[in-house]
Motif scaffolding. Structure first.
Motif, short mmCIF file in Angstrom:
data_model
loop_
_atom_site.label_atom_id
_atom_site.label_comp_id
_atom_site.label_asym_id
_atom_site.label_seq_id
_atom_site.Cartn_x
_atom_site.Cartn_y
_atom_site.Cartn_z
N PRO A 1 -10.57 0.76 20.90
CA PRO A 1 -10.69 0.06 22.20
C PRO A 1 -11.38 -1.29 22.09
CG PRO A 1 -11.33 2.37 22.41
CD PRO A 1 -11.18 2.10 20.95
N MET A 2 -12.25 -1.47 21.09
CA MET A 2 -12.97 -2.74 20.96
C MET A 2 -12.03 -3.92 20.75
SD MET A 2 -15.96 -1.99 21.63
CE MET A 2 -16.42 -0.32 22.07
N THR A 3 -10.89 -3.64 20.13
CA THR A 3 -9.88 -4.68 19.92
C THR A 3 -9.40 -5.22 21.25
OG1 THR A 3 -9.17 -3.59 17.88
CG2 THR A 3 -7.65 -5.16 18.87
N GLU A 4 -9.06 -4.33 22.17
CA GLU A 4 -8.55 -4.74 23.48
C GLU A 4 -9.66 -5.39 24.33
OE1 GLU A 4 -5.32 -4.34 23.89
OE2 GLU A 4 -5.06 -3.07 22.13
N ILE A 5 -10.85 -4.82 24.27
CA ILE A 5 -11.96 -5.34 25.07
C ILE A 5 -12.32 -6.76 24.64
CG2 ILE A 5 -14.42 -5.03 25.58
CD1 ILE A 5 -13.81 -1.95 25.42
N TYR A 6 -12.41 -6.96 23.33
CA TYR A 6 -12.71 -8.30 22.82
C TYR A 6 -11.68 -9.32 23.30
CZ TYR A 6 -12.92 -12.20 19.54
OH TYR A 6 -12.98 -13.46 19.00
N ARG A 7 -10.41 -8.95 23.21
CA ARG A 7 -9.35 -9.90 23.59
C ARG A 7 -9.40 -10.19 25.09
NH1 ARG A 7 -7.99 -11.94 18.96
NH2 ARG A 7 -7.31 -9.95 18.08
N ALA A 8 -9.70 -9.19 25.90
CA ALA A 8 -9.70 -9.38 27.35
C ALA A 8 -10.85 -10.27 27.82
CB ALA A 8 -9.78 -8.03 28.06
N VAL A 9 -12.01 -10.17 27.17
CA VAL A 9 -13.16 -10.95 27.64
C VAL A 9 -13.24 -12.32 26.99
CG1 VAL A 9 -14.45 -8.84 28.18
CG2 VAL A 9 -14.81 -9.97 25.98
#
Length: 566
Positions: A448-456
Protein backbone atom coordinates in the motif's frame (compact mmCIF):
# COMPACT_ATOMS: atom_id res chain seq x y z
CA UNK A 1 -20.10 -2.93 35.44
CA UNK A 2 -17.63 -2.44 38.24
CA UNK A 3 -13.90 -2.45 37.64
CA UNK A 4 -13.32 -5.92 39.12
CA UNK A 5 -16.01 -7.31 36.80
CA UNK A 6 -14.45 -5.67 33.75
CA UNK A 7 -14.01 -8.04 30.80
CA UNK A 8 -10.31 -8.46 30.25
CA UNK A 9 -8.76 -7.96 26.84
CA UNK A 10 -6.77 -10.52 24.91
CA UNK A 11 -4.56 -7.81 23.44
CA UNK A 12 -3.90 -4.18 24.30
CA UNK A 13 -2.02 -1.85 21.94
CA UNK A 14 -0.76 1.61 22.85
CA UNK A 15 1.06 4.40 21.05
CA UNK A 16 1.45 8.16 20.96
CA UNK A 17 0.17 7.96 17.35
CA UNK A 18 -3.20 6.32 16.71
CA UNK A 19 -5.20 7.07 13.56
CA UNK A 20 -8.77 5.83 13.97
CA UNK A 21 -9.89 6.96 10.51
CA UNK A 22 -12.93 8.76 11.89
CA UNK A 23 -11.25 12.13 11.27
CA UNK A 24 -7.85 13.56 10.32
CA UNK A 25 -6.40 13.50 13.84
CA UNK A 26 -3.59 11.35 15.21
CA UNK A 27 -3.84 10.91 18.97
CA UNK A 28 -2.03 9.22 21.83
CA UNK A 29 -3.80 6.43 23.65
CA UNK A 30 -4.53 2.72 23.62
CA UNK A 31 -7.08 0.19 22.49
CA UNK A 32 -8.27 -3.14 23.86
CA UNK A 33 -9.17 -6.21 21.81
CA UNK A 34 -11.37 -8.98 23.16
CA UNK A 35 -12.08 -11.90 20.87
CA UNK A 36 -12.31 -10.56 17.33
CA UNK A 37 -13.50 -7.04 18.18
CA UNK A 38 -12.21 -3.80 19.58
CA UNK A 39 -13.56 -3.61 23.11
CA UNK A 40 -12.51 -0.08 23.99
CA UNK A 41 -10.35 2.78 22.86
CA UNK A 42 -9.18 5.69 24.96
CA UNK A 43 -6.34 6.96 27.11
CA UNK A 44 -3.83 4.57 28.61
CA UNK A 45 -5.41 5.10 32.02
CA UNK A 46 -8.83 4.16 30.70
CA UNK A 47 -7.61 1.02 28.96
CA UNK A 48 -5.63 -0.15 32.00
CA UNK A 49 -8.82 -1.63 33.43
CA UNK A 50 -8.95 -4.09 30.52
CA UNK A 51 -5.55 -5.60 31.31
CA UNK A 52 -5.60 -8.98 33.02
CA UNK A 53 -2.89 -11.52 33.80
CA UNK A 54 -3.24 -13.11 30.33
CA UNK A 55 -3.50 -9.91 28.30
CA UNK A 56 -0.79 -9.33 25.71
CA UNK A 57 0.27 -5.69 25.98
CA UNK A 58 2.22 -3.94 23.23
CA UNK A 59 3.54 -0.39 23.58
CA UNK A 60 4.65 1.10 20.26
CA UNK A 61 6.00 4.45 21.35
CA UNK A 62 5.62 6.89 18.44
CA UNK A 63 4.79 4.26 15.82
CA UNK A 64 1.44 4.47 14.03
CA UNK A 65 -1.51 2.26 14.92
CA UNK A 66 -4.29 2.38 12.33
CA UNK A 67 -7.02 0.28 10.69
CA UNK A 68 -5.76 -2.58 8.55
CA UNK A 69 -5.32 -1.82 4.87
CA UNK A 70 -8.10 -2.92 2.53
CA UNK A 71 -6.96 -3.38 -1.08
CA UNK A 72 -10.03 -2.56 -3.16
CA UNK A 73 -8.76 -4.00 -6.45
CA UNK A 74 -6.41 -6.93 -7.04
CA UNK A 75 -6.18 -10.33 -8.73
CA UNK A 76 -5.21 -12.85 -6.07
CA UNK A 77 -4.36 -16.02 -7.99
CA UNK A 78 -2.84 -14.09 -10.88
CA UNK A 79 -0.67 -12.23 -8.39
CA UNK A 80 0.26 -15.44 -6.59
CA UNK A 81 1.32 -16.98 -9.89
CA UNK A 82 3.31 -13.84 -10.70
CA UNK A 83 5.70 -14.56 -7.84
CA UNK A 84 6.30 -18.09 -9.15
CA UNK A 85 7.15 -17.04 -12.72
CA UNK A 86 9.67 -15.08 -14.74
CA UNK A 87 9.29 -11.28 -14.52
CA UNK A 88 10.11 -9.59 -17.83
CA UNK A 89 9.67 -6.00 -16.74
CA UNK A 90 13.36 -5.14 -17.18
CA UNK A 91 13.60 -6.55 -20.71
CA UNK A 92 14.39 -3.91 -23.34
CA UNK A 93 13.72 -6.07 -26.40
CA UNK A 94 11.84 -9.11 -27.61
CA UNK A 95 15.08 -11.10 -27.81
CA UNK A 96 16.15 -10.19 -24.28
CA UNK A 97 12.72 -11.18 -22.93
CA UNK A 98 12.91 -14.55 -24.71
CA UNK A 99 16.35 -15.24 -23.23
CA UNK A 100 15.00 -14.49 -19.75
CA UNK A 101 12.16 -16.93 -20.35
CA UNK A 102 14.62 -19.59 -21.53
CA UNK A 103 16.75 -19.24 -18.39
CA UNK A 104 13.68 -19.51 -16.19
CA UNK A 105 12.32 -22.50 -18.12
CA UNK A 106 15.63 -24.34 -17.75
CA UNK A 107 15.46 -23.80 -13.98
CA UNK A 108 11.95 -25.30 -13.82
CA UNK A 109 12.09 -28.42 -16.05
CA UNK A 110 9.10 -30.10 -14.36
CA UNK A 111 6.61 -27.25 -14.90
CA UNK A 112 4.03 -28.29 -17.54
CA UNK A 113 3.66 -24.65 -18.68
CA UNK A 114 6.21 -21.85 -18.64
CA UNK A 115 4.52 -18.70 -17.33
CA UNK A 116 5.80 -15.13 -17.32
CA UNK A 117 4.62 -11.59 -16.73
CA UNK A 118 5.21 -7.91 -17.42
CA UNK A 119 6.80 -7.71 -20.86
CA UNK A 120 5.82 -4.44 -22.52
CA UNK A 121 6.62 -3.76 -26.16
CA UNK A 122 5.76 -0.09 -25.64
CA UNK A 123 9.05 0.29 -23.77
CA UNK A 124 11.12 -1.94 -26.06
CA UNK A 125 13.54 -0.39 -28.50
CA UNK A 126 11.57 -1.50 -31.59
CA UNK A 127 8.16 -1.01 -29.94
CA UNK A 128 6.71 -3.92 -31.96
CA UNK A 129 4.51 -6.78 -30.78
CA UNK A 130 6.55 -9.98 -30.30
CA UNK A 131 6.33 -13.12 -32.47
CA UNK A 132 6.14 -16.78 -31.49
CA UNK A 133 9.23 -17.54 -33.62
CA UNK A 134 11.50 -15.73 -31.17
CA UNK A 135 10.35 -18.02 -28.36
CA UNK A 136 10.38 -21.09 -30.64
CA UNK A 137 14.11 -20.73 -31.33
CA UNK A 138 14.85 -21.07 -27.61
CA UNK A 139 11.91 -23.12 -26.26
CA UNK A 140 10.46 -25.26 -29.06
CA UNK A 141 9.12 -28.19 -27.03
CA UNK A 142 7.37 -26.68 -24.01
CA UNK A 143 4.28 -24.42 -23.98
CA UNK A 144 4.92 -20.79 -23.01
CA UNK A 145 2.32 -18.20 -21.92
CA UNK A 146 3.52 -14.68 -21.08
CA UNK A 147 1.16 -11.96 -19.83
CA UNK A 148 2.04 -8.44 -20.91
CA UNK A 149 2.35 -5.70 -18.29
CA UNK A 150 -1.36 -4.79 -18.52
CA UNK A 151 -2.57 -8.43 -18.45
CA UNK A 152 -4.74 -7.50 -21.42
CA UNK A 153 -2.62 -9.52 -23.84
CA UNK A 154 -0.32 -12.55 -23.95
CA UNK A 155 2.63 -13.83 -25.98
CA UNK A 156 2.67 -17.57 -26.71
CA UNK A 157 5.05 -19.89 -28.53
CA UNK A 158 4.07 -22.40 -31.22
CA UNK A 159 3.93 -25.32 -28.78
CA UNK A 160 1.33 -23.48 -26.71
CA UNK A 161 -0.72 -22.65 -29.80
CA UNK A 162 -0.55 -26.32 -30.82
CA UNK A 163 -1.73 -27.58 -27.43
CA UNK A 164 -4.53 -25.01 -27.35
CA UNK A 165 -5.47 -25.80 -30.95
CA UNK A 166 -5.21 -22.16 -32.01
CA UNK A 167 -4.73 -22.21 -35.78
CA UNK A 168 -5.29 -20.02 -38.81
CA UNK A 169 -8.88 -21.33 -38.83
CA UNK A 170 -9.62 -20.33 -35.21
CA UNK A 171 -12.11 -17.49 -35.16
CA UNK A 172 -11.56 -14.41 -33.02
CA UNK A 173 -13.73 -14.69 -29.90
CA UNK A 174 -16.20 -11.89 -29.16
CA UNK A 175 -14.34 -8.83 -27.90
CA UNK A 176 -10.93 -10.41 -28.54
CA UNK A 177 -8.33 -10.77 -31.28
CA UNK A 178 -5.77 -13.33 -32.44
CA UNK A 179 -2.91 -11.43 -34.05
CA UNK A 180 -2.06 -12.91 -37.47
CA UNK A 181 0.72 -12.44 -40.01
CA UNK A 182 0.32 -11.61 -43.70
CA UNK A 183 -0.34 -15.28 -44.48
CA UNK A 184 -3.11 -15.45 -41.86
CA UNK A 185 -1.11 -17.55 -39.39
CA UNK A 186 -1.29 -16.71 -35.66
CA UNK A 187 1.77 -14.75 -34.55
CA UNK A 188 1.49 -15.87 -30.94
CA UNK A 189 -0.09 -12.71 -29.56
CA UNK A 190 -3.57 -13.02 -28.03
CA UNK A 191 -5.41 -9.83 -27.19
CA UNK A 192 -8.18 -9.28 -24.63
CA UNK A 193 -10.75 -12.12 -24.56
CA UNK A 194 -8.65 -14.22 -26.95
CA UNK A 195 -6.61 -15.07 -23.84
CA UNK A 196 -9.61 -17.15 -22.82
CA UNK A 197 -8.59 -19.68 -25.47
CA UNK A 198 -5.77 -20.60 -23.06
CA UNK A 199 -7.99 -21.50 -20.08
CA UNK A 200 -6.63 -25.02 -19.80
CA UNK A 201 -3.14 -23.65 -19.16
CA UNK A 202 -4.28 -22.40 -15.75
CA UNK A 203 -5.39 -25.76 -14.35
CA UNK A 204 -2.66 -25.69 -11.75
CA UNK A 205 -1.89 -28.67 -9.49
CA UNK A 206 -3.42 -28.47 -6.01
CA UNK A 207 -0.02 -28.50 -4.34
CA UNK A 208 1.10 -25.49 -6.35
CA UNK A 209 -2.13 -23.58 -5.69
CA UNK A 210 -1.86 -24.21 -1.94
CA UNK A 211 1.75 -23.07 -1.91
CA UNK A 212 1.01 -19.94 -3.94
CA UNK A 213 -2.00 -19.01 -1.80
CA UNK A 214 -0.03 -19.39 1.42
CA UNK A 215 2.61 -17.14 -0.08
CA UNK A 216 0.02 -14.50 -0.90
CA UNK A 217 -1.46 -14.53 2.60
CA UNK A 218 2.00 -14.20 4.12
CA UNK A 219 2.79 -11.28 1.83
CA UNK A 220 -0.52 -9.54 2.55
CA UNK A 221 0.07 -9.84 6.30
CA UNK A 222 3.57 -8.41 5.96
CA UNK A 223 2.09 -5.30 4.30
CA UNK A 224 -0.66 -4.82 6.89
CA UNK A 225 -3.41 -5.84 4.46
CA UNK A 226 -6.36 -7.34 6.31
CA UNK A 227 -9.01 -7.25 3.54
CA UNK A 228 -8.97 -7.48 -0.23
CA UNK A 229 -11.30 -7.37 -3.21
CA UNK A 230 -10.33 -10.24 -5.50
CA UNK A 231 -11.30 -9.70 -9.14
CA UNK A 232 -11.74 -13.10 -10.76
CA UNK A 233 -12.47 -11.75 -14.27
CA UNK A 234 -9.67 -10.99 -16.69
CA UNK A 235 -10.37 -10.52 -20.39
CA UNK A 236 -11.65 -13.94 -21.44
CA UNK A 237 -10.52 -15.62 -18.21
CA UNK A 238 -11.71 -16.11 -14.66
CA UNK A 239 -8.92 -16.84 -12.20
CA UNK A 240 -10.13 -17.62 -8.71
CA UNK A 241 -10.47 -20.77 -6.65
CA UNK A 242 -13.31 -20.68 -4.16
CA UNK A 243 -12.75 -24.28 -3.04
CA UNK A 244 -9.17 -23.35 -2.14
CA UNK A 245 -10.23 -20.21 -0.27
CA UNK A 246 -12.98 -22.06 1.55
CA UNK A 247 -10.62 -24.84 2.65
CA UNK A 248 -8.28 -22.26 4.19
CA UNK A 249 -11.21 -20.62 5.96
CA UNK A 250 -12.35 -23.98 7.34
CA UNK A 251 -8.87 -24.73 8.69
CA UNK A 252 -8.50 -21.27 10.24
CA UNK A 253 -5.68 -20.31 7.86
CA UNK A 254 -7.51 -17.55 5.96
CA UNK A 255 -5.70 -14.56 7.45
CA UNK A 256 -6.98 -11.95 4.98
CA UNK A 257 -10.65 -11.25 4.32
CA UNK A 258 -11.62 -11.92 0.69
CA UNK A 259 -14.44 -10.10 -1.07
CA UNK A 260 -14.59 -11.55 -4.56
CA UNK A 261 -16.20 -10.54 -7.85
CA UNK A 262 -17.36 -12.67 -10.76
CA UNK A 263 -17.97 -11.73 -14.38
CA UNK A 264 -20.83 -9.55 -15.57
CA UNK A 265 -21.72 -11.36 -18.79
CA UNK A 266 -25.49 -11.37 -19.11
CA UNK A 267 -25.96 -14.68 -17.25
CA UNK A 268 -27.01 -14.19 -13.64
CA UNK A 269 -27.48 -17.84 -12.65
CA UNK A 270 -23.97 -18.27 -11.27
CA UNK A 271 -23.92 -14.89 -9.47
CA UNK A 272 -27.20 -15.79 -7.78
CA UNK A 273 -25.61 -19.00 -6.48
CA UNK A 274 -22.40 -17.25 -5.38
CA UNK A 275 -24.33 -14.54 -3.52
CA UNK A 276 -26.30 -17.15 -1.61
CA UNK A 277 -23.38 -19.48 -0.94
CA UNK A 278 -20.56 -17.15 0.12
CA UNK A 279 -21.70 -14.90 2.94
CA UNK A 280 -19.16 -15.29 5.75
CA UNK A 281 -17.16 -12.48 7.27
CA UNK A 282 -13.96 -13.92 5.80
CA UNK A 283 -15.09 -15.04 2.33
CA UNK A 284 -17.86 -13.04 0.75
CA UNK A 285 -19.33 -12.54 -2.72
CA UNK A 286 -19.14 -8.85 -3.55
CA UNK A 287 -20.56 -8.30 -7.03
CA UNK A 288 -19.92 -8.37 -10.76
CA UNK A 289 -17.16 -6.90 -12.88
CA UNK A 290 -16.68 -6.19 -16.58
CA UNK A 291 -14.27 -4.35 -18.88
CA UNK A 292 -15.49 -1.34 -20.85
CA UNK A 293 -12.17 -0.52 -22.51
CA UNK A 294 -8.44 -1.23 -22.49
CA UNK A 295 -5.61 1.10 -21.49
CA UNK A 296 -4.31 4.42 -22.87
CA UNK A 297 -0.71 3.29 -23.37
CA UNK A 298 -1.74 1.01 -26.25
CA UNK A 299 -4.52 3.30 -27.53
CA UNK A 300 -7.20 0.85 -26.39
CA UNK A 301 -8.79 3.10 -23.76
CA UNK A 302 -12.03 4.59 -25.07
CA UNK A 303 -11.95 8.40 -25.23
CA UNK A 304 -14.58 11.07 -25.78
CA UNK A 305 -12.30 12.82 -28.29
CA UNK A 306 -9.44 11.35 -30.36
CA UNK A 307 -5.98 10.69 -28.95
CA UNK A 308 -3.78 13.73 -29.22
CA UNK A 309 -0.93 11.71 -30.73
CA UNK A 310 -3.22 9.52 -32.88
CA UNK A 311 -6.00 11.81 -34.11
CA UNK A 312 -7.59 9.08 -36.24
CA UNK A 313 -8.54 7.03 -33.16
CA UNK A 314 -10.61 7.36 -29.99
CA UNK A 315 -10.11 3.74 -29.04
CA UNK A 316 -13.22 1.62 -28.63
CA UNK A 317 -15.27 -0.34 -26.15
CA UNK A 318 -14.56 -4.02 -25.64
CA UNK A 319 -18.26 -4.84 -25.59
CA UNK A 320 -20.97 -3.09 -27.64
CA UNK A 321 -22.33 -0.23 -25.59
CA UNK A 322 -25.96 -1.33 -25.69
CA UNK A 323 -24.97 -4.87 -24.67
CA UNK A 324 -23.11 -3.82 -21.55
CA UNK A 325 -25.82 -1.31 -20.67
CA UNK A 326 -28.39 -4.11 -20.87
CA UNK A 327 -26.25 -6.34 -18.65
CA UNK A 328 -25.86 -3.60 -16.03
CA UNK A 329 -29.57 -2.81 -15.94
CA UNK A 330 -30.47 -6.48 -15.55
CA UNK A 331 -27.90 -7.04 -12.80
CA UNK A 332 -28.95 -3.90 -10.95
CA UNK A 333 -32.59 -5.02 -11.10
CA UNK A 334 -31.60 -8.06 -9.04
CA UNK A 335 -29.63 -5.92 -6.56
CA UNK A 336 -26.17 -6.93 -7.74
CA UNK A 337 -23.48 -4.29 -7.41
CA UNK A 338 -21.47 -3.73 -10.59
CA UNK A 339 -17.87 -2.59 -11.05
CA UNK A 340 -16.75 -1.47 -14.50
CA UNK A 341 -13.19 -1.13 -15.79
CA UNK A 342 -12.98 2.30 -17.46
CA UNK A 343 -9.62 3.99 -18.07
CA UNK A 344 -10.57 6.48 -20.78
CA UNK A 345 -13.01 9.37 -20.32
CA UNK A 346 -15.29 7.85 -22.96
CA UNK A 347 -15.45 4.60 -21.01
CA UNK A 348 -16.05 6.48 -17.75
CA UNK A 349 -18.94 8.27 -19.45
CA UNK A 350 -20.31 4.97 -20.74
CA UNK A 351 -20.12 3.52 -17.22
CA UNK A 352 -22.07 6.46 -15.83
CA UNK A 353 -24.60 6.06 -18.65
CA UNK A 354 -25.05 2.42 -17.65
CA UNK A 355 -25.60 3.24 -13.98
CA UNK A 356 -27.93 6.10 -14.86
CA UNK A 357 -29.98 3.79 -17.09
CA UNK A 358 -30.24 1.33 -14.21
CA UNK A 359 -31.54 4.11 -11.95
CA UNK A 360 -34.12 5.20 -14.50
CA UNK A 361 -35.40 1.70 -15.12
CA UNK A 362 -35.06 0.13 -11.66
CA UNK A 363 -35.28 3.09 -9.30
CA UNK A 364 -32.71 4.57 -6.92
CA UNK A 365 -31.15 2.24 -4.37
CA UNK A 366 -27.96 2.01 -2.33
CA UNK A 367 -26.12 0.15 -5.08
CA UNK A 368 -22.53 1.35 -4.53
CA UNK A 369 -21.73 0.73 -8.17
CA UNK A 370 -18.11 1.46 -8.98
CA UNK A 371 -15.90 2.59 -11.83
CA UNK A 372 -12.41 1.12 -11.83
CA UNK A 373 -9.33 3.19 -12.67
CA UNK A 374 -10.82 6.54 -13.89
CA UNK A 375 -7.45 7.44 -15.38
CA UNK A 376 -9.01 10.43 -17.13
CA UNK A 377 -12.47 11.97 -16.84
CA UNK A 378 -14.32 14.54 -18.91
CA UNK A 379 -15.10 17.61 -16.79
CA UNK A 380 -18.79 17.30 -17.68
CA UNK A 381 -18.91 13.92 -15.92
CA UNK A 382 -17.43 14.85 -12.54
CA UNK A 383 -20.70 16.08 -11.09
CA UNK A 384 -22.55 13.17 -12.72
CA UNK A 385 -20.32 10.75 -10.85
CA UNK A 386 -21.12 12.49 -7.59
CA UNK A 387 -24.85 12.72 -8.33
CA UNK A 388 -25.08 9.01 -9.22
CA UNK A 389 -23.10 8.14 -6.04
CA UNK A 390 -20.66 6.03 -8.03
CA UNK A 391 -17.49 4.99 -6.21
CA UNK A 392 -14.17 5.79 -7.89
CA UNK A 393 -11.79 2.85 -7.45
CA UNK A 394 -8.32 4.14 -8.29
CA UNK A 395 -4.73 2.88 -8.24
CA UNK A 396 -2.40 5.93 -8.06
CA UNK A 397 0.72 3.92 -8.89
CA UNK A 398 -0.55 3.55 -12.48
CA UNK A 399 0.16 7.22 -13.06
CA UNK A 400 3.88 6.44 -12.80
CA UNK A 401 4.02 3.38 -15.04
CA UNK A 402 7.20 4.85 -16.52
CA UNK A 403 9.82 5.43 -13.80
CA UNK A 404 10.97 8.74 -15.33
CA UNK A 405 8.44 11.49 -15.98
CA UNK A 406 9.84 12.33 -19.48
CA UNK A 407 8.93 8.74 -20.49
CA UNK A 408 5.34 9.17 -19.29
CA UNK A 409 3.19 8.68 -22.37
CA UNK A 410 -0.03 10.05 -20.90
CA UNK A 411 0.63 13.75 -21.68
CA UNK A 412 1.19 12.78 -25.30
CA UNK A 413 -1.87 10.54 -25.44
CA UNK A 414 -4.25 13.03 -23.83
CA UNK A 415 -2.80 16.44 -24.71
CA UNK A 416 -2.91 19.65 -22.71
CA UNK A 417 -6.70 19.96 -22.50
CA UNK A 418 -7.19 16.57 -20.86
CA UNK A 419 -4.01 16.63 -18.78
CA UNK A 420 -5.61 18.44 -15.79
CA UNK A 421 -8.26 15.69 -15.60
CA UNK A 422 -5.78 12.80 -15.56
CA UNK A 423 -6.02 10.86 -12.27
CA UNK A 424 -8.28 13.59 -10.85
CA UNK A 425 -8.07 12.27 -7.30
CA UNK A 426 -8.50 15.51 -5.34
CA UNK A 427 -11.11 16.83 -7.74
CA UNK A 428 -13.26 13.76 -7.18
CA UNK A 429 -12.92 14.07 -3.40
CA UNK A 430 -13.84 17.75 -3.52
CA UNK A 431 -16.96 16.81 -5.45
CA UNK A 432 -17.94 14.28 -2.76
CA UNK A 433 -17.18 11.19 -4.82
CA UNK A 434 -16.27 8.22 -2.60
CA UNK A 435 -12.66 7.30 -3.40
CA UNK A 436 -11.24 3.84 -2.71
CA UNK A 437 -7.65 2.75 -3.38
CA UNK A 438 -6.22 -0.56 -4.45
CA UNK A 439 -3.10 -1.86 -6.14
CA UNK A 440 -4.33 -3.79 -9.20
CA UNK A 441 -1.76 -6.36 -8.08
CA UNK A 442 0.13 -7.94 -9.82
CA UNK A 443 0.13 -5.13 -12.39
CA UNK A 444 1.91 -3.12 -9.69
CA UNK A 445 3.27 -4.26 -6.28
CA UNK A 446 0.92 -5.16 -3.45
CA UNK A 447 2.51 -2.76 -0.94
CA UNK A 448 0.00 0.00 0.00
CA UNK A 449 2.89 2.42 0.59
CA UNK A 450 3.47 2.52 -3.15
CA UNK A 451 -0.03 3.85 -3.80
CA UNK A 452 -0.02 6.20 -0.80
CA UNK A 453 3.29 7.77 -1.79
CA UNK A 454 2.09 8.37 -5.34
CA UNK A 455 -1.23 9.87 -4.22
CA UNK A 456 0.28 12.39 -1.80
CA UNK A 457 3.28 13.40 -3.98
CA UNK A 458 2.29 12.70 -7.62
CA UNK A 459 5.99 12.27 -8.32
CA UNK A 460 7.60 9.70 -10.59
CA UNK A 461 10.59 7.68 -9.42
CA UNK A 462 12.93 10.34 -10.82
CA UNK A 463 11.26 12.79 -8.36
CA UNK A 464 9.79 14.69 -11.31
CA UNK A 465 8.02 16.84 -12.18
CA UNK A 466 8.98 19.27 -9.45
CA UNK A 467 6.04 19.75 -7.12
CA UNK A 468 4.20 16.77 -8.62
CA UNK A 469 2.26 16.07 -11.80
CA UNK A 470 -0.87 18.22 -11.60
CA UNK A 471 -0.04 19.13 -7.99
CA UNK A 472 -3.58 20.41 -7.40
CA UNK A 473 -4.61 16.74 -7.41
CA UNK A 474 -2.37 15.75 -4.48
CA UNK A 475 -4.26 14.61 -1.38
CA UNK A 476 -3.41 14.58 2.33
CA UNK A 477 -2.10 11.61 4.24
CA UNK A 478 -5.38 11.25 6.13
CA UNK A 479 -7.32 11.24 2.84
CA UNK A 480 -4.99 8.63 1.37
CA UNK A 481 -5.28 6.35 4.41
CA UNK A 482 -9.05 6.58 4.46
CA UNK A 483 -9.06 5.67 0.76
CA UNK A 484 -7.22 2.49 1.77
CA UNK A 485 -9.30 1.64 4.85
CA UNK A 486 -12.75 3.11 5.50
CA UNK A 487 -13.65 3.81 1.86
CA UNK A 488 -13.14 0.18 0.73
CA UNK A 489 -15.13 -0.95 3.77
CA UNK A 490 -17.95 1.28 2.56
CA UNK A 491 -17.44 -0.11 -0.93
CA UNK A 492 -18.25 -3.63 0.29
CA UNK A 493 -21.15 -2.52 2.54
CA UNK A 494 -19.17 -3.20 5.74
CA UNK A 495 -18.45 0.26 7.09
CA UNK A 496 -20.38 -0.71 10.24
CA UNK A 497 -17.66 -3.23 11.19
CA UNK A 498 -14.53 -2.55 9.12
CA UNK A 499 -12.29 0.35 8.16
CA UNK A 500 -12.09 2.43 11.35
CA UNK A 501 -10.96 1.90 14.93
CA UNK A 502 -13.84 2.15 17.40
CA UNK A 503 -15.48 0.01 20.07
CA UNK A 504 -17.47 -2.80 18.52
CA UNK A 505 -15.57 -2.79 15.23
CA UNK A 506 -13.82 -5.92 14.02
CA UNK A 507 -10.20 -5.94 15.16
CA UNK A 508 -8.42 -5.57 11.81
CA UNK A 509 -5.40 -3.44 12.70
CA UNK A 510 -1.91 -2.65 11.48
CA UNK A 511 1.00 -1.08 13.35
CA UNK A 512 3.58 0.67 11.15
CA UNK A 513 7.22 1.23 12.00
CA UNK A 514 6.85 5.01 11.81
CA UNK A 515 4.23 7.72 12.04
CA UNK A 516 3.25 8.51 8.45
CA UNK A 517 1.99 11.92 9.56
CA UNK A 518 5.39 12.95 10.93
CA UNK A 519 7.81 11.96 8.15
CA UNK A 520 8.99 13.48 4.89
CA UNK A 521 7.32 12.07 1.74
CA UNK A 522 10.40 10.17 0.45
CA UNK A 523 10.29 8.01 3.59
CA UNK A 524 6.72 6.85 2.96
CA UNK A 525 7.84 4.06 0.66
CA UNK A 526 10.30 2.79 3.27
CA UNK A 527 7.55 2.32 5.84
CA UNK A 528 6.97 -1.26 6.98
CA UNK A 529 4.24 -3.05 8.89
CA UNK A 530 5.36 -4.20 12.34
CA UNK A 531 2.19 -5.97 13.46
CA UNK A 532 -0.92 -7.09 11.60
CA UNK A 533 -4.07 -8.24 13.36
CA UNK A 534 -6.97 -9.75 11.43
CA UNK A 535 -10.20 -10.70 13.19
CA UNK A 536 -8.48 -10.22 16.54
CA UNK A 537 -5.59 -12.59 15.75
CA UNK A 538 -1.99 -11.60 15.23
CA UNK A 539 -1.22 -12.83 11.70
CA UNK A 540 2.11 -11.03 11.24
CA UNK A 541 4.68 -9.75 13.71
CA UNK A 542 7.92 -8.34 12.30
CA UNK A 543 9.53 -7.83 15.67
CA UNK A 544 8.27 -8.16 19.19
CA UNK A 545 8.19 -4.93 21.22
CA UNK A 546 8.54 -5.34 24.93
CA UNK A 547 5.35 -6.79 26.33
CA UNK A 548 4.06 -6.99 29.86
CA UNK A 549 0.79 -6.92 31.75
CA UNK A 550 1.14 -3.26 32.61
CA UNK A 551 1.97 -0.07 30.70
CA UNK A 552 4.87 1.16 32.84
CA UNK A 553 3.99 4.78 32.12
CA UNK A 554 3.93 7.87 34.30
CA UNK A 555 0.49 8.63 35.63
CA UNK A 556 1.50 12.29 35.69
CA UNK A 557 2.01 12.37 31.91
CA UNK A 558 -0.44 15.16 31.03
CA UNK A 559 -0.03 14.58 27.29
CA UNK A 560 -1.51 11.12 27.58
CA UNK A 561 -4.27 12.27 29.88
CA UNK A 562 -5.49 15.02 27.60
CA UNK A 563 -5.19 13.09 24.34
CA UNK A 564 -7.65 10.28 24.81
CA UNK A 565 -9.45 9.08 21.71
CA UNK A 566 -13.11 9.72 21.14
Amino acid sequence: MTTHEQVKANVVLSSKAIFTGSDDAVRAGALAITGNRITAIGSKEEIENYIGPDTQVYDYGDQLIMPGFHDFHLHLLLGSLYHDCVNLLTATSEEEAALMVKQFADSRPEDPWVFGFSWYHVYWKKKQLPHRATLDRLIPDRPVFLFNAECHGAWLNSKALEILNITRDTADPPFGHIERDEQGEPTGFLYETAMGLAREAFQLPDEQKNRLFRGFLKQAGSFGITSINDFFPLPGLELGDLDLYQSFEASGELSTRIHFLAALDGNLDRPRYLRKQYTSGKLKFSGLKQFLDGVPTTYTAFLVDPYSDRPDSKGDTLIPQETVKKWVVEADKEDFRVRLHACGDGAVRLGLDCFEAARVQNGIRDSRHTIEHVEVIHPDDIQRMSHLQVIASMQPEHMAAAPAFPDNCYPNRFGKERDPYTWPIKTLLKNEVSLAFGSDYPIVPLDPMTEIYRAVTRLHDDHQPEGGWNPQEKITMAEALRAYTSAPAYGVFREHELGTLAPGMLADIVVLDRNLFAIEPPLIRDTKALLTITDGKIVFNRGEPETSNDFSFSRNDSHLKTSCLE
